[in-house]
Design an enzyme around this catalytic site. Structure first.
Site, PDB file in Angstrom:
ATOM      1  CB  THR A  58      -1.133   0.192   1.209  1.00 36.61           C
ATOM      2  OG1 THR A  58       0.002  -0.024   2.386  1.00 36.61           O
ATOM      3  CG2 THR A  58      -1.936  -1.145   1.258  1.00 36.61           C
TER       4      THR A  58
ATOM      5  CD  GLU B 260      -5.040  -1.875   2.906  1.00 34.79           C
ATOM      6  OE1 GLU B 260      -5.338  -1.365   2.072  1.00 34.79           O
ATOM      7  OE2 GLU B 260      -4.122  -1.378   3.713  1.00 34.79           O
TER       8      GLU B 260
ATOM      9  CE  LYS C 245     -14.164  15.140  14.913  1.00 26.42           C
ATOM     10  NZ  LYS C 245     -13.332  14.057  16.177  1.00 26.42           N
TER      11      LYS C 245
ATOM     12  CD1 TRP D  18     -15.996  15.118  12.499  1.00 28.18           C
ATOM     13  CD2 TRP D  18     -16.652  13.400  11.675  1.00 28.18           C
ATOM     14  NE1 TRP D  18     -15.351  14.410  13.232  1.00 28.18           N
ATOM     15  CE2 TRP D  18     -15.871  13.015  12.891  1.00 28.18           C
ATOM     16  CE3 TRP D  18     -17.028  12.470  10.885  1.00 28.18           C
ATOM     17  CZ2 TRP D  18     -15.522  11.844  13.273  1.00 28.18           C
ATOM     18  CZ3 TRP D  18     -16.556  10.956  11.417  1.00 28.18           C
ATOM     19  CH2 TRP D  18     -15.859  10.782  12.458  1.00 28.18           C
TER      20      TRP D  18
END
Ligand code: AMP
Length: 547
Positions: free
Chosen positions: A185, A330, A444, A449
């Site tokens: 990754t 993944e 934030k 959010w």
């Protein structure tokens, strides 16, 4: 009581056996790294893959050994893949866009005994050769005539490598859970981590990807994976296509708009797949030259969020179905698919566009839910954001050599077997998921959010905007407020006021960026994602006008 069906192992070489036996004549067309467009077919790829397997065996490569590839999407790269996997060795695809020190790290970490490398990347290896002495032999994916003068040791041209042996070779027999592929990754923090696919996970994943709501390639289709084989198996197309006998078109090293257009057009490609940045280049080229693609029926877009304006252009201007998908290395890598459910086909376009702009619903073999910071399940109401967690037979349970394990083991799963994707998302009542951010990128503001992805997606629809990125900047009252960073299209004069006016009414008022900054370039990761860490670094001394 056990069922009494045959125990037929799910192994990758059987995919190519099938392609050669029942679709041997189906073409694989490559824009070769040397230049010309070259043609082969599944029967020949099968024969040459067995030669690769035989030659590897002669070089002493055994079950479980890792073999690196640093290569574009080409037929030779496919032959190398199947040859490596066919003896139970592990095909380690390396992303050439990584920094050289990361490439050094992963070659050593993987302990690659041999490397298959394209001409383009020989100079990269020459520069790091002294640091990668685990590699015994370099096979350059070309013929003797094109082999360059090189300081690399033990170099052989691919055509000589396969030319020295015949194809009388039987695939090695091994368990379906044997490792087949390794892909690191391109994480933005820490060392890259290796995801070790098994034969079983690759076969199952390719079957899932082949369902009609996903890529759904048929034998009559022609599929061009523009997404590289080093980016999570070209989203499984390298297995899915030979499984169905679809013709494959391999774009090689040229991924610019005109080159991609030329192959899509001349080879009458019906399905294609890549990240949004590739499609942005293609669409600009088509728009500037008033071009069409009458044969193309489906484009799979993922890797980062696909802006609604791009979906609309493909669907309404060019009559090409967009399948927005989400996944990660993944996950083999596809997790969700953005195809309609039955009751959505007759909705008015603006509502359909909203659905298509989400990342889609879980395909079979993927379980998915969202949780709060304490791991408690959150409702699927399309509004509440949470940590997106997944599990399934195509999802990693550990990284190579146990890196990144939790709870004192090499497992990267929680006690119920769930993997935290690191993405923040909503899930609606119908199962459609929408990514709002990477967990480490969320903004934030006043305890709530803000989804940077939503704002970016809408901002790129503004005339004159080529690329948009939103980052959180410290604010004395609200903790953080969004800063919108824009790259203009060539010759465009779009201003801060234009962009803010365009966003008005399209996003919640308190999501409106506090400022807009124009830059020449937005840094991208090796897989084409906006590099938020680098952007935050670039703007670390920046102060918001109101702050
Ligand atoms: P990679 O392992 O390099 O393929 O990166 C996986 C990550 O890319 C995911 O965890 C997401 O953050 C992001 N990603 C992939 N597809 C999408 C998408 N369609 N929309 C938004 N983010 C995406």
């Amino acid at each position: 009581m056990l069922g009494s069906m045959q125990d037929w192992p799910l192994v990758v070489p059987s995919i190519l056996d099938h392609a050669a036996r029942f679709h041997g004549e189906r073409e694989m067309v490559t824009r070769s790294v040397e230049g010309p467009v070259v043609r082969t077919n599944y029967a020949q790829v099968h024969s040459r893959a067995r030669k690769v397997a035989k030659a590897l065996t002669r070089h002493g490569i055994k079950l479980g050994d890792r073999i690196g590839t640093l290569a574009w999407n080409t037929a030779r790269h496919m032959e190398a893949w199947y040859g490596i996997m066919g003896i139970g060795a592990v095909c380690h695809t390396i992303n050439p866009r990584l920094f050289p020190e990361q490439i050094v790290y992963i070659i050593n970490h993987a302990e690659d005994r041999m490397m298959f490398v394209d001409l383009t990347f020989v100079p990269i290896l020459e520069k790091i050769a002294k640091q990668i002495d685990v590699v015994e032999t370099f096979v350059v994916l070309t013929d003797k005539a094109h082999l360059p003068q090189t300081s690399l040791r033990n170099v052989v041209a691919f055509e000589d490598f396969v030319g020295d042996v015949d194809d009388d070779f039987k695939w090695v027999k091994f368990d379906e859970n044997t490792a087949a592929g390794l892909c690191y990754t391109s994480g933005t923090t820490g060392n890259p981590k290796g995801v070790l696919y098994s034969h079983r996970s690759n076969v199952l994943h390719a079957m899932a990807v082949n369902t009609s709501d996903c890529i759904g390639a048929r034998s009559v289709d022609t599929l061009m994976p523009v997404v590289p084989m080093f980016h999570a198996n070209a989203w499984a197309t390298t297995f899915a296509c030979p499984m169905t006998g679809s013709k494959m078109v391999m774009p090689g090293a040229k991924l610019d708009g005109p080159s991609v257009y030329e192959l899509l057009d001349t080879e009458k490609v019906t399905i294609t797949a890549a990240v949004p940045t590739v499609w942005q280049m293609l669409l600009s080229h088509m728009e500037a030259n008033d071009l069409k693609l009458p044969h193309l029926r489906k484009v799979m877009i993922g890797g980062s969020a696909c802006p609604p304006s791009m979906i609309e252009t493909f669907e309404k201007k060019y009559d090409v179905e967009v399948m927005h998908a989400w996944g990660m290395t993944e996950m083999s890598p596809v997790g969700t698919i953005g195809s309609y459910k039955a009751d959505m086909e007759n909705l008015p376009w603006p509502e359909q566009l909203k659905i298509k702009s989400k990342q889609g619903r879980a395909m079979f073999s993927v379980e998915m839910k969202i949780t709060d910071d304490d791991g408690k399940d959150l409702p699927h109401d399309g509004k509440i954001f949470g940590h997106l967690i997944v599990r399934g037979p195509g999802v990693a349970r550990a990284y190579f050599k146990g890196e990144g394990g939790r709870y004192g083991t090499d497992s990267i799963l929680d006690k119920d077997g769930w993997f935290d994707t690191g993405d923040i998302a909503t899930l609606d009542e119908l199962g459609f998921m929408q990514i709002t951010d990477r967990a480490k990128d969320v903004i934030k503001s006043g305890g709530e959010w803000i989804s940077s992805i939503d704002v970016e997606n809408i901002a790129v629809g503004c005339p004159g905007v080529a690329q948009a990125a939103v980052i959180g900047v410290a604010h004395p009252k609200w903790d953080e407020r969004p800063l919108l960073i824009i790259v203009r299209k060539p010759d465009a004069k779009v201003t801060k006021a234009d962009v803010l006016k365009y966003l008005e009414g399209k996003i919640a008022k308190w999501w409106m960026p506090d400022d807009v900054q124009f830059v020449n370039e937005i840094p991208l990761t090796a897989t084409g994602k906006i590099q938020k860490v680098a952007l935050r670094q670039q703007f670390k001394d920046y102060k918001l006008p109101a702050a």
